[in-house]
Design a protein around this motif. Structure first.
Motif, mmCIF file in Angstrom:
data_model
loop_
_atom_site.group_PDB
_atom_site.id
_atom_site.type_symbol
_atom_site.label_atom_id
_atom_site.label_comp_id
_atom_site.label_asym_id
_atom_site.label_seq_id
_atom_site.Cartn_x
_atom_site.Cartn_y
_atom_site.Cartn_z
ATOM 1 N N LEU A 47 0.826 -1.208 0.000
ATOM 2 C CA LEU A 47 0.000 0.000 0.000
ATOM 3 C C LEU A 47 0.860 1.257 0.000
ATOM 4 O O LEU A 47 0.439 2.303 -0.515
ATOM 5 C CB LEU A 47 -0.950 -0.005 1.203
ATOM 6 C CG LEU A 47 -2.037 -1.092 1.182
ATOM 7 C CD1 LEU A 47 -3.054 -0.846 2.299
ATOM 8 C CD2 LEU A 47 -2.757 -1.152 -0.159
ATOM 9 N N ILE A 70 -6.215 5.866 1.323
ATOM 10 C CA ILE A 70 -5.205 4.865 1.671
ATOM 11 C C ILE A 70 -4.823 4.996 3.145
ATOM 12 O O ILE A 70 -4.666 3.988 3.856
ATOM 13 C CB ILE A 70 -3.982 4.998 0.750
ATOM 14 C CG1 ILE A 70 -4.363 4.632 -0.688
ATOM 15 C CG2 ILE A 70 -2.833 4.099 1.244
ATOM 16 C CD1 ILE A 70 -3.260 4.865 -1.708
ATOM 17 N N TRP A 73 -7.424 3.518 5.306
ATOM 18 C CA TRP A 73 -7.420 2.045 5.285
ATOM 19 C C TRP A 73 -6.890 1.481 6.595
ATOM 20 O O TRP A 73 -7.324 0.409 7.044
ATOM 21 C CB TRP A 73 -6.571 1.572 4.102
ATOM 22 C CG TRP A 73 -6.512 0.090 3.893
ATOM 23 C CD1 TRP A 73 -7.281 -0.648 3.037
ATOM 24 C CD2 TRP A 73 -5.627 -0.846 4.527
ATOM 25 N NE1 TRP A 73 -6.932 -1.985 3.099
ATOM 26 C CE2 TRP A 73 -5.923 -2.126 4.011
ATOM 27 C CE3 TRP A 73 -4.629 -0.729 5.477
ATOM 28 C CZ2 TRP A 73 -5.246 -3.278 4.415
ATOM 29 C CZ3 TRP A 73 -3.944 -1.872 5.899
ATOM 30 C CH2 TRP A 73 -4.252 -3.134 5.365
ATOM 31 N N THR A 78 -9.523 -2.400 5.488
ATOM 32 C CA THR A 78 -10.263 -2.630 4.255
ATOM 33 C C THR A 78 -10.820 -1.287 3.792
ATOM 34 O O THR A 78 -10.837 -0.315 4.549
ATOM 35 C CB THR A 78 -11.402 -3.650 4.453
ATOM 36 O OG1 THR A 78 -11.939 -4.036 3.186
ATOM 37 C CG2 THR A 78 -12.506 -3.096 5.333
ATOM 38 N N SER A 79 -11.257 -1.228 2.541
ATOM 39 C CA SER A 79 -11.770 0.030 2.000
ATOM 40 C C SER A 79 -12.625 -0.257 0.777
ATOM 41 O O SER A 79 -12.393 -1.236 0.059
ATOM 42 C CB SER A 79 -10.604 0.949 1.610
ATOM 43 O OG SER A 79 -11.079 2.135 0.992
ATOM 44 N N ARG A 249 -10.316 -1.008 -6.417
ATOM 45 C CA ARG A 249 -10.595 -0.748 -5.013
ATOM 46 C C ARG A 249 -9.299 -0.920 -4.226
ATOM 47 O O ARG A 249 -8.499 -1.806 -4.536
ATOM 48 C CB ARG A 249 -11.671 -1.724 -4.526
ATOM 49 C CG ARG A 249 -12.159 -1.490 -3.117
ATOM 50 C CD ARG A 249 -13.384 -2.362 -2.841
ATOM 51 N NE ARG A 249 -13.096 -3.774 -2.984
ATOM 52 C CZ ARG A 249 -12.634 -4.526 -1.979
ATOM 53 N NH1 ARG A 249 -12.374 -4.003 -0.800
ATOM 54 N NH2 ARG A 249 -12.420 -5.812 -2.175
ATOM 55 N N ILE A 250 -9.073 -0.060 -3.233
ATOM 56 C CA ILE A 250 -7.892 -0.247 -2.385
ATOM 57 C C ILE A 250 -7.963 -1.652 -1.808
ATOM 58 O O ILE A 250 -8.951 -2.021 -1.170
ATOM 59 C CB ILE A 250 -7.844 0.805 -1.263
ATOM 60 C CG1 ILE A 250 -7.758 2.212 -1.858
ATOM 61 C CG2 ILE A 250 -6.645 0.551 -0.339
ATOM 62 C CD1 ILE A 250 -7.891 3.326 -0.835
ATOM 63 N N ASP A 252 -7.704 -5.304 0.079
ATOM 64 C CA ASP A 252 -7.399 -5.956 1.339
ATOM 65 C C ASP A 252 -6.004 -6.567 1.207
ATOM 66 O O ASP A 252 -5.606 -7.000 0.120
ATOM 67 C CB ASP A 252 -8.402 -7.059 1.641
ATOM 68 C CG ASP A 252 -9.793 -6.516 1.963
ATOM 69 O OD1 ASP A 252 -9.952 -5.276 2.011
ATOM 70 O OD2 ASP A 252 -10.716 -7.327 2.144
ATOM 71 N N THR A 364 -5.167 -6.828 6.776
ATOM 72 C CA THR A 364 -6.575 -7.206 6.852
ATOM 73 C C THR A 364 -6.729 -8.524 7.592
ATOM 74 O O THR A 364 -7.595 -8.685 8.453
ATOM 75 C CB THR A 364 -7.168 -7.342 5.436
ATOM 76 O OG1 THR A 364 -6.852 -6.182 4.670
ATOM 77 C CG2 THR A 364 -8.678 -7.527 5.500
#
Length: 893
Positions: A47, A70, A73, A78-79, A249-250, A252, A364
């Protein structure tokens, strides 16, 4: 030089900059430590790389929102927020680049026909394509096998290779690496990856991470040396090639904490198979995976690359190992310059990307693996996640009971038919090839030989392997037991194993044996290795040699002798297995950093490749007589959206674990198939049809090849012949493509229904293209593998997930049932509900809400436009001021 201090993550680009000196050069960079302060250590490194990417490439409010998302997150791990990732380059191989480049050639035609300049369509990112997926193992167990196989490859694929040469000249930024230069992922590790690269911007030189996407699911192999890259479908790659970011999607992030160190005798393959089993067991599906903890530091870059390579097998998008001293050691061992190595180390430390064994980022989910508890393993006999002790192959074969009707040439009932040291997974690590060579040396010393019915092969990922094996003396030892180098390409791993030996074919036909494959690859799905082999085990290269010597897939090598030597002495695996010191000594003698650049350059100067004729025009001159290259109908401006409300017939109903090999095979074209009949009717030789993968430039062949798998069961008619289905209105059973054409002629829609993990396996865009050509408007499945889901969307096919408790088996769809789908284009949104009704032949109705397996707004837009290709065409026409056909009505495919 001091970094500028930052206090907010939403500042403009100037406030995010830092600078440092390496050598006598000053570099700017995105200063992540100053941006996030102590919080940076809690963020997974993958990330951090995405954060650097959005900070550098996005602008204004969008950048601020992405950075904030970010950072946020960290609160939950998660996001749902989307970000735009802009990789620095694209990596392809010949059987994915050929259809992608055929699409581009056809799009150039469409632009020209619309009044635009065809030469205006060019990739905006560097594209490297290797020619590695077409080499077949025809000659083996002889010193000239590699030369002979390369000659056959060039003859079979001359037209397609000429097309690739045209593309490299006509399209800016496209570079083709010719046959013999190695496997794409090994080339990436040894030649292309810089780990850290430079980028001129606003009059300054920036240091930035090397990032990429690749059109092969094993692209994450490069994660082993700290480069962020992952596999996408060829269609998604086309969007990136033409300037669109990867919208996602950002993710996991699953953290895998490694502790301690591998025991002597346990190899990187054993760890990779263990990781695969552990992550599949917790249900990883598309997440990013990152390795952390003190055990990471005990693994070489070669070890890490093996584990990272199998990310698709454990269901992940990445298998990331951060940059550390092992990364720098690998760069030095493969001949990179000291200046580039110094830049990599300095930048990674300053940018907050350097690995800390004591760090425990927030993930995550997290699992722990004790390296000291990993044993010697194999996986199989039908899936890479089915982990076994190497002694348990007999137990794994027990569910497939077979009683030989007779003995045949002394074969056991489960003879080893193929023993292949193959695949980028395990041949890119010199230590694993040295280990195989040491087993061969010890076997040769004891006079052991391989049974004549076994097809042996050694196909390294790099031409440098020939040099370091020869220098260590192990190449001769491998040759002595049948493992001559057959070429530098994927070969058996992707189904190019060539014909089985006559003895094996005869034994199988006589009911005397059930042949089994032993390979060092990454996949062992039924029919993947060879159309006639449904059982296979994945293992390390030295274990492949050991099982080849044993000849019996049921042999318990933990207690039974591998073979009885000519003097009557039983030889056990322990007598042959290399020690860690053996491998270290072989590497010390064999390794030379100069091999990598020199041998790659020599292989690149392939005279047969250079002599191939190729056109110099902006448009490709199609030949209507060709059975290799045809202009595809879906690369056109009139291919519109397939969304809407409609009633459809189920074209196929399938179960779980339908792979892209089932949907669009890559193996040899069976000479008794209707696909072969089609090719022969157009002048091809029935005994020399090559593999399905070589025909991916011909849509007419690939249409007929869709779902051509002897192991595929169509639940509409389980006893139907291969690649046949039921025509619902009439009940007729016919080839799938013929039934699809009947529906099309009658103006009727079709859908496909499937179980769990639909589309697992290779990132094969033709698995989606074939379905679009069949007219499939939606695939309704329990779950999808990540890349295939993306490819379906890229072809304008809507992927729908069934609700919990609904499965093809419970639905019990029968011939005559229809499916009503309500997928309004304007209402479609990421993960929205889509009503589905099953209308039975007797008039009864079963309804449920499916979930659109659509993750981003860009995917919604692609579906509304009909897929990637119409989107690129419309965008190009708009950019170049031509609107002759831009607004004309589109028709559904």
């Amino acid at each position: 030089m001091q970094n500028k201090k930052r206090t907010t993550p939403d500042a403009d680009m100037t406030s995010l900059e830092g600078q440092f000196c390496a050598g006598d050069i000053t570099y700017r960079y995105v200063d992540l430590p100053a941006m996030l302060g102590p919080s940076l250590a809690r963020l997974p490194v993958v990330l951090r790389l995405l954060l650097e990417n959005v900070a550098r490439n996005m602008e204004g409010d969008e950048r601020a929102a992405a950075i904030a998302a970010i950072v946020a997150w960290l609160d939950s791990g998660t996001s749902e927020a989307e970000i735009a990732f802009q990789p620095g380059r694209v990596l392809m191989h010949d059987t994915t680049s050929t259809p992608a480049l055929v699409d581009i050639a056809a799009m150039r035609d469409a632009l020209a026909e619309a009044g635009a300049d065809p030469a205006a369509l060019n990739p905006v990112l560097p594209v490297d394509a290797s020619v590695d997926h077409s080499l077949a193992v025809e000659a083996f167990a002889r010193p000239n096998a590699a030369t002979e196989n390369l000659r056959i490859e060039a003859r079979r694929n001359a037209e397609r290779y000429s097309f690739l040469r045209w593309a490299s000249k006509a399209l800016k930024g496209v570079r083709i690496h010719p046959p013999g230069t190695g496997i794409m992922h090994t080339i990436n590790l040894e030649q292309l990856a810089t780990v850290v690269t430079t980028q001129p911007r606003d009059g300054a030189l920036w240091a930035v991470p090397d990032t990429l996407i690749g059109t092969d699911s094993h692209t994450p192999m490069i994660n082993g040396i700290g480069v962020l890259g992952w596999g996408v479908g060829g269609l998604e790659a086309q969007t990136v090639m033409f300037g669109m970011p990867v919208m996602q999607r950002i993710p996991d992030v699953v953290g895998v904490r490694l502790a301690n160190a591998l025991q002597p005798g346990v190899l990187a393959t054993d760890l990779a198979l263990t990781v695969t089993q552990r992550l599949r067991a917790i249900g990883v599906s598309g997440e990013f995976v990152e390795f952390f903890g003190p055990g990471v530091a005990t693994l070489t870059a070669g070890d890490r690359a093996v584990v990272a390579n199998m990310a698709p097998e454990y269901g992940a998008t990445t298998g990331y190992f951060p940059i550390d001293d092992q990364t720098l050691a690998y760069l030095r061992a493969t001949g990179r310059s000291e200046a580039s190595i110094a830049l990599t180390g300095t930048y990674a430390r300053r940018a907050g990307l350097w690995f800390d064994p004591a760090s425990t980022p927030r993930y995550t989910r997290t699992i722990d693996i004790d390296l000291s508890a990993v044993g010697m393993h194999v996986a199989g006999p039908r899936r890479p996640q089915d982990l076994l002790a190497y002694s348990d192959t007999a137990a794994a074969l027990a569910p497939f009971p077979f009683e030989a009707r007779a003995r045949h040439h002394g074969m056991p009932r489960y003879p080893v038919a193929i023993a292949a040291i193959t695949s980028c997974t395990n041949t890119s690590d010199p230590a694993l090839l040295m280990a195989a060579g040491i087993v061969a040396r010890k076997a040769r010393t004891r006079g052991l030989t391989v049974a004549p019915w076994i097809k042996t092969s050694l196909a390294p990922g790099s031409p440098a392997a020939a040099s370091y094996l020869a220098r260590s003396g192990l190449r001769d030892d491998l040759s002595a037991v049948g493992f001559d180098i057959v070429g530098f390409g994927c070969t058996t791993c992707i189904g190019n194993s060539g014909p089985l030996t006559p003895a094996i074919r005869d034994a199988a036909a006589a009911g005397a044996a059930w042949p089994v494959a032993m390979l060092s690859g990454n996949r062992n799905f039924p029919g993947r290795i060879h159309p006639d082999l449904s059982l296979g085990f994945i293992m390390s290269p030295p274990l492949v040699v050991a099982f080849a010597l044993a000849g019996d897939a049921e042999r318990d090598l933990s207690r039974d002798p591998v073979q009885i030597a000519p003097d009557g002495t039983p030889v056990f695996l322990g007598d042959l297995w290399p020690t860690r010191d053996d491998i270290t000594a072989a590497l010390a003698v064999g390794a030379d950093p100069a091999d990598y650049r020199r041998d790659f350059a020599l292989a690149s100067a392939n005279p047969v490749w250079a002599a191939l004729p190729s056109a110099d025009s902006a448009r490709y001159p199609w030949d209507d007589r060709s059975t290799a290259l045809r202009r595809p109908p879906f690369a056109a401006l009139d291919q519109g959206s397939q969304l809407g409300a409609y009633t459809a017939w189920p074209l196929l109903v399938l179960g779980d674990d339908i792979t892209t090999d089932h949907i669009s095979p890559a193996s040899a074209i069976p000479p008794d198939s209707f696909v072969a009949d089609f090719l022969v009717s157009r002048g091809d030789d029935r005994d020399d049809l090559n593999v399905f993968a070589s025909r991916r430039g011909n849509w007419e062949v690939m249409l007929r090849a869709a779902f051509y798998s002897r192991t595929l069961v169509n639940l509409l008619r389980p006893d139907a012949p291969t690649a046949h289905t039921v025509h619902g209105p009439s009940g007729d059973v016919a080839p799938i493509f013929e039934v699809a054409q009947r529906y099309r002629d009658d103006g009727q829609s079709v859908v496909l229904i499937a179980g769990e993990r639909y589309g697992t396996g290779s990132s094969r865009d033709w698995a989606a293209k074939g379905q679009r050509l069949l007219g499939i408007r939606a695939v309704i499945a329990v779950s999808f593998e990540r890349i295939h889901r993306s490819n379906l969307i890229g072809m304008g096919i809507l992927p729908l997930r069934m609700p919990a408790g609904v499965h093809p088996q419970t639905l019990a769809i029968a011939p005559g049932d229809t499916v009503h789908v309500s997928a309004d284009a304007q209402a479609l949104a990421p993960r929205c509900k889509v009503p589905v009704r099953i209308v039975r032949k007797d008039g009864s109705v079963e309804a449920f809400d499916a979930t659109a397996a659509v993750e981003t707004r860009l995917e919604v837009e692609l579906l509304r436009r009909g897929g990637v290709i119409p989107s690129i065409l419309q965008r190009t026409l708009a950019q170049h001021g031509t609107d002759a056909l831009r607004d004309r009505p589109a028709r559904p495919a």
